[in-house]
Design a protein around this motif. Structure first.
Motif, PDB file in Angstrom:
ATOM      1  N   THR A   1       0.807  -1.222   0.000  1.00 39.76           N
ATOM      2  CA  THR A   1       0.000   0.000   0.000  1.00 39.76           C
ATOM      3  C   THR A   1       0.842   1.274   0.000  1.00 39.76           C
ATOM      4  N   THR A   2       2.095   1.191   0.400  1.00 41.75           N
ATOM      5  CA  THR A   2       2.915   2.389   0.550  1.00 41.75           C
ATOM      6  C   THR A   2       4.178   2.311  -0.300  1.00 41.75           C
ATOM      7  N   ALA A   3       4.842   3.450  -0.434  1.00 42.32           N
ATOM      8  CA  ALA A   3       6.121   3.493  -1.140  1.00 42.32           C
ATOM      9  C   ALA A   3       7.167   2.647  -0.419  1.00 42.32           C
ATOM     10  N   ALA A   4       7.114   2.631   0.912  1.00 47.33           N
ATOM     11  CA  ALA A   4       8.053   1.805   1.671  1.00 47.33           C
ATOM     12  C   ALA A   4       7.838   0.329   1.360  1.00 47.33           C
ATOM     13  N   ASP A   5       6.584  -0.084   1.202  1.00 47.73           N
ATOM     14  CA  ASP A   5       6.295  -1.465   0.818  1.00 47.73           C
ATOM     15  C   ASP A   5       6.918  -1.785  -0.539  1.00 47.73           C
ATOM     16  N   LEU A   6       6.878  -0.821  -1.453  1.00 43.82           N
ATOM     17  CA  LEU A   6       7.480  -1.025  -2.767  1.00 43.82           C
ATOM     18  C   LEU A   6       8.992  -1.215  -2.639  1.00 43.82           C
ATOM     19  N   GLY A   7       9.619  -0.445  -1.756  1.00 40.80           N
ATOM     20  CA  GLY A   7      11.050  -0.620  -1.522  1.00 40.80           C
ATOM     21  C   GLY A   7      11.376  -2.000  -0.983  1.00 40.80           C
ATOM     22  N   GLU A   8      10.541  -2.504  -0.075  1.00 44.49           N
ATOM     23  CA  GLU A   8      10.726  -3.853   0.447  1.00 44.49           C
ATOM     24  C   GLU A   8      10.532  -4.889  -0.661  1.00 44.49           C
ATOM     25  N   PHE A   9       9.598  -4.611  -1.562  1.00 44.37           N
ATOM     26  CA  PHE A   9       9.363  -5.483  -2.709  1.00 44.37           C
ATOM     27  C   PHE A   9      10.615  -5.574  -3.576  1.00 44.37           C
ATOM     28  N   TYR A  10      11.283  -4.443  -3.774  1.00 48.99           N
ATOM     29  CA  TYR A  10      12.518  -4.446  -4.554  1.00 48.99           C
ATOM     30  C   TYR A  10      13.589  -5.315  -3.898  1.00 48.99           C
TER      31      TYR A  10
ATOM     32  N   ASP B   1      11.236  -0.698 -12.184  1.00 46.01           N
ATOM     33  CA  ASP B   1      11.404  -1.542 -11.005  1.00 46.01           C
ATOM     34  C   ASP B   1      12.652  -2.422 -11.092  1.00 46.01           C
ATOM     35  N   ARG B   2      12.649  -3.407 -11.969  1.00 48.87           N
ATOM     36  CA  ARG B   2      13.824  -4.266 -12.122  1.00 48.87           C
ATOM     37  C   ARG B   2      15.017  -3.471 -12.631  1.00 48.87           C
ATOM     38  N   THR B   3      14.783  -2.621 -13.610  1.00 47.49           N
ATOM     39  CA  THR B   3      15.857  -1.748 -14.100  1.00 47.49           C
ATOM     40  C   THR B   3      16.339  -0.830 -12.986  1.00 47.49           C
TER      41      THR B   3
ATOM     42  N   ILE C   1      -2.794  -4.621  -9.622  1.00 45.33           N
ATOM     43  CA  ILE C   1      -1.496  -4.017  -9.356  1.00 45.33           C
ATOM     44  C   ILE C   1      -1.679  -2.891  -8.339  1.00 45.33           C
ATOM     45  N   PRO C   2      -0.955  -2.929  -7.217  1.00 45.54           N
ATOM     46  CA  PRO C   2      -1.096  -1.876  -6.209  1.00 45.54           C
ATOM     47  C   PRO C   2      -0.594  -0.530  -6.713  1.00 45.54           C
ATOM     48  N   ALA C   3      -1.165   0.529  -6.171  1.00 39.03           N
ATOM     49  CA  ALA C   3      -0.853   1.880  -6.630  1.00 39.03           C
ATOM     50  C   ALA C   3       0.638   2.209  -6.633  1.00 39.03           C
ATOM     51  N   PRO C   4       1.430   1.831  -5.587  1.00 36.46           N
ATOM     52  CA  PRO C   4       2.849   2.192  -5.617  1.00 36.46           C
ATOM     53  C   PRO C   4       3.599   1.641  -6.828  1.00 36.46           C
TER      54      PRO C   4
ATOM     55  N   ALA D   1      10.625   4.665  -2.157  1.00 40.42           N
ATOM     56  CA  ALA D   1      10.821   3.246  -2.461  1.00 40.42           C
ATOM     57  C   ALA D   1      12.292   2.935  -2.678  1.00 40.42           C
ATOM     58  N   MET D   2      12.965   3.761  -3.463  1.00 41.06           N
ATOM     59  CA  MET D   2      14.383   3.523  -3.714  1.00 41.06           C
ATOM     60  C   MET D   2      15.220   3.792  -2.470  1.00 41.06           C
ATOM     61  N   SER D   3      14.838   4.770  -1.679  1.00 33.04           N
ATOM     62  CA  SER D   3      15.553   5.028  -0.426  1.00 33.04           C
ATOM     63  C   SER D   3      15.479   3.818   0.489  1.00 33.04           C
ATOM     64  N   VAL D   4      14.292   3.227   0.602  1.00 35.32           N
ATOM     65  CA  VAL D   4      14.119   2.043   1.448  1.00 35.32           C
ATOM     66  C   VAL D   4      14.936   0.876   0.904  1.00 35.32           C
TER      67      VAL D   4
END
Length: 255
Positions: free
Chosen positions: A95-104, A137-139, A201-204, A212-215
């Motif tokens: 749900t959050t940008a931080a979650d996206l960073g963890e996904f990465y 994302d992958r890039t 697909i979640p919004a982030p 996301a990248m910072s996390v």
């Protein structure tokens, strides 16, 4: 059609030229509808001799890079599959940008062979282009690891990643046309998980949030010791790391 979201990662991440040489590490979205004479000219103008395709084989078409390969440009497949069971489970709660960073982080950890193959290709002579579908994302995570290896400051790596936001409308329009899904309409975007179920697909994932990248970089540094330790753990040998640094690192200033 020229590549969308195409740029030299040195421009924003190191404009003073203190860490990375310009004209070495490029990134973009996938070719649309496929590489043509304009794309080949774009690659040649930048001395790009190697293209690293991070997409899963199910996302690719045989014609995607045919024109580039016919022109003598090497295309290296380093597939990172974001639709594994663990990753789709994480995606379902994102749900959050931080979650996206963890996904990465999970994405990088789940694909050591692809990470190693991408870095080995990036160490080849000449400039290299990294790309996935959107070039985000992958890039983004592979580019970030390579920039971190060169000691580029975190805030500069984040700025390079976040610049993709400018290209997202065109990226999603191209993806929607290619896959016949409304990927550019949050809430209606769907992917297929490993069990065959459709997932929204979640919004982030439809954004390029700096957090996301910072996390991601924080987690890689605190849990893996940064790219210099994470990449060898993925199977990248010391000679490859040395070759990439020798090619990409900015020369030391004269004294």
């Amino acid at each position: 059609m020229p590549l969308v979201n195409f740029r030299d990662s040195a421009v924003l991440s190191d404009p003073e030229g203190l860490r990375i040489r310009p004209g070495v590490l490029y990134r973009s979205a996938q070719p649309y509808p496929a590489a043509d004479e304009a794309v080949v000219a774009q690659l040649r103008a930048c001395d790009i001799r190697t293209v690293v395709d991070l997409r899963d084989p199910r996302e690719t078409h045989p014609a995607d890079w045919a024109a580039a390969e016919a022109a003598g440009i090497a295309v290296v497949a380093a597939p990172v599959n974001p639709a594994t069971e663990a990753l789709t489970a994480h995606m379902s709660t994102m749900t959050t940008a931080a979650d996206l960073g963890e996904f990465y982080v999970l994405l990088a950890e789940s694909a050591p062979e692809a990470v190693a193959a991408a870095v080995e290709a990036a160490a080849r002579p000449g400039a290299v282009l990294l790309h996935c579908a959107a070039g985000k994302d992958r890039t983004g995570l592979l580019t970030a690891l390579l920039l971190d290896l060169l000691d580029v400051p975190v805030e500069r790596i984040v700025a390079d990643y976040a610049r993709t936001a400018d290209a997202l409308p065109q990226i999603f329009a191209n993806l929607a046309e290619r896959h016949r899904t409304a990927l550019n309409r949050p809430g209606s975007s769907r992917v297929t998980g490993p069990d065959g179920r459709h997932l929204t697909i979640p919004a982030p994932l439809l954004e390029a949030p700096a957090e996301a990248m910072s996390v991601f970089l924080h987690r890689v540094r605190t849990h893996h010791g940064g790219a210099a330790a994470f990449l060898p753990a993925c199977g990248v040998d010391a000679a490859t790391l040395g070759a990439f640094r020798a090619k990409a690192a900015a020369p030391a200033p004269a004294v």
